[in-house]
Write an enzyme that holds these catalytic residues in place. Structure first.
Site, PDB file in Angstrom:
ATOM      1  N   LYS A   1       0.815  -1.218   0.000  1.00 59.44           N
ATOM      2  CA  LYS A   1       0.000   0.000   0.000  1.00 59.44           C
ATOM      3  C   LYS A   1       0.846   1.264   0.000  1.00 59.44           C
ATOM      4  CE  LYS A   1      -4.149  -1.940   2.120  1.00 59.44           C
ATOM      5  NZ  LYS A   1      -5.089  -1.891   3.267  1.00 59.44           N
ATOM      6  N   ARG A   2       2.059   1.172   0.486  1.00 63.13           N
ATOM      7  CA  ARG A   2       2.883   2.387   0.519  1.00 63.13           C
ATOM      8  C   ARG A   2       3.279   2.846  -0.884  1.00 63.13           C
ATOM      9  NH1 ARG A   2       6.562  -1.557   1.952  1.00 63.13           N
ATOM     10  NH2 ARG A   2       8.457  -1.674   0.695  1.00 63.13           N
TER      11      ARG A   2
END
Length: 489
Positions: free
Chosen positions: A261-262
């Site tokens: 997700k980063r």
């Protein structure tokens, strides 16, 4: 829990067991677990299976692996199916649900028991923990020691069924992507096929599903390589032919760490909500670990024609969000305006604009196509066309809506009021006459007029904007700008 999908989806095909497998026909499958949304890695795997089946004129199966009752959910199942539909990855059979196939798994477990290829194990979890700790203390692999292997035990509460795996030799296979792969059987143990609660394990269910559905090619992520020898041993115990295996490389972010997700949104539906086009995401997914010469962009037809497992690389694919954004902008520019008009409607509705005039909307979309990177951006860019009242950007208002332009704006307003034609060509003629008479350059009036009409310092061409706004709205906005300037004096 998921039986309701029979009525919701209306296309679940009943169980079938292939009596005769057509060796010539390619059958692939995509088997997601409904424990979360469909992410980029899973979507790439689905695409590769879909492309291979379509290219070979074969069958593509969707199978929902929902045996993890605690973590599986209808919401996740819906999201997976919705993602597949949005991407255009249609399936020929399914969706099958593993939770509806326990009877079939039991039949195959009985088949293995009757052939002496599996056995009941009565060891308790506490005993197994002690055995593992003892093995670790001796520097050995903490695998099952085979206590119940030759005891010919029968079923009992809490018992499991284990595969009687070979104790020596090697299990090898040819991977279409990675080449020859082999595992020492001493490293493998008698894996559990049926758990103490009576449910099948992942490995047993996968193999039985692939056998009964006639799967010929297993295309999946290379995180499954270590699962393959265990599943091959089940195939061999059943006396079933092996499918072809192709383990595709993992996907990394731009920093070459595992995609997460980063690195931005990773679920398919998140990209849809951000305004990406499915064809852009499909193209980006296809290029993650696969290539065809120097070609960067492909139509769906080209992907089907040119895709091959042999051209899937062994190294990880790098997912770059900026490149996807640029690619999406290209697809938007090249898309049919009618298609984009329909596609942007949900984004406008999200902003509170509904039941817009479709003819005006199409014209508005046409003006921002060249400079929109996503549908969300497009919706934001055309809002000013439909707002009753616009708000001026502070910087533009201070710089361009000044007293010295009032006279020019009033002159333009008068000319526009008197003109009969309000298309781009007529407006261009009107402005050329205005500039010549006044002896000024377009820049002198263009930016004040742009801010007056759109509230922004950047917009589509002035004549485009005025034509889409229409005469009445154009005149009102110029009048409002003049009044606004006078109110500051």
């Amino acid at each position: 829990m998921l039986n309701s999908y029979e009525s919701i989806l209306g296309n679940i095909i009943p169980w079938r067991i292939c009596d005769i497998m057509d060796k010539e026909k390619v059958v692939t499958r995509f088997p997601p677990s409904p424990t979360g949304y469909l992410h980029i890695g899973g979507a790439r795997t689905a695409l590769f299976n879909w492309l291979y089946a379509r290219q070979k004129g074969g069958t593509f199966i969707l199978r929902i692996e929902d045996t993890d009752k605690q973590r599986s959910s209808e919401e996740a199942t819906r999201a997976i199916i919705e993602s597949m539909e949005w991407l255009g990855l249609d399936w020929d059979e399914g969706p099958y649900f593993q939770s509806q196939r326990y009877r079939i798994y039991d039949e195959y477990i009985e088949r293995l028991l009757s052939k002496g290829k599996a056995y009941y194990c009565h060891c308790t979890p506490e005993e197994l923990d002690r055995k593992r700790e003892l093995a670790k203390s001796k520097g050995l692999k903490p695998k099952y020691d085979g206590t119940c292997r030759e005891l010919n035990l029968g079923p009992s509460p809490g018992a499991v069924v284990r595969l009687k795996a070979p104790l020596s030799g090697r299990t090898s296979f040819h991977d279409v992507v990675k080449g020859a792969i082999a595992f020492d059987n001493e490293e493998l143990d008698d894996l559990v096929l049926k758990k103490s609660d009576g449910t099948p394990t992942y490995h047993l269910a996968v193999v039985v599903d692939d056998v009964t559905m006639g799967v010929t090619h297993v295309i999946r992520g290379d995180d499954h390589v270590n699962n393959t020898p265990r599943q091959i041993l089940i195939y061999q115990a059943l006396g079933e032919p092996l499918p072809s295996y192709a383990h595709v490389p993992m996907i990394l972010g731009p920093d070459r760490t595992r995609l997460s997700k980063r690195h931005g949104a990773t679920s398919v539906l998140a990209y849809r909500e951000m305004g990406y086009l499915p064809q852009a995401l499909i193209n980006a997914l296809a290029r993650l670990g696969w290539s065809y010469g120097d070609q960067e962009r492909f139509t769906i037809e080209e992907l089907i024609q040119k895709f091959s497992l042999e051209n899937v690389g062994k190294s990880a694919g790098i997912f770059n969000g900026e490149k996807l954004l640029d690619l999406n902008a290209i697809y938007i520019r090249e898309s049919d305006t009618k298609y984009l008009t329909q596609a942007v409607i949900p984004f406008l509705e999200r902003l509170g604009f509904k039941d817009l005039d479709m003819a005006t909307l199409r014209k508005a979309v046409e003006t921002v196509k060249p400079r929109s990177r996503t549908l969300a951006e497009m919706a934001e860019a055309i809002l000013f066309y439909f707002q009753d009242e616009i708000t001026y950007e502070e910087k533009g208002e201070k710089k361009f809506l000044r007293a010295e332009v009032v006279e020019l704006l009033e002159d333009i307003l008068s000319r526009l009021t008197r003109t009969g034609d309000f298309d781009q060509k007529a407006l261009e003629v009107l402005f050329l006459a205005f500039l010549e008479e006044k002896g000024v350059k377009l820049g002198k009036i263009a930016q004040p007029l742009r801010v007056a009409l759109t509230g922004k310092t950047a917009s589509p061409g002035l004549f485009e904007v005025m034509e889409v706004l229409g005469k009445a709205k154009t005149l009102r906005r110029i009048e409002k700008a003049i009044a606004h300037i006078r109110s500051k004096q």
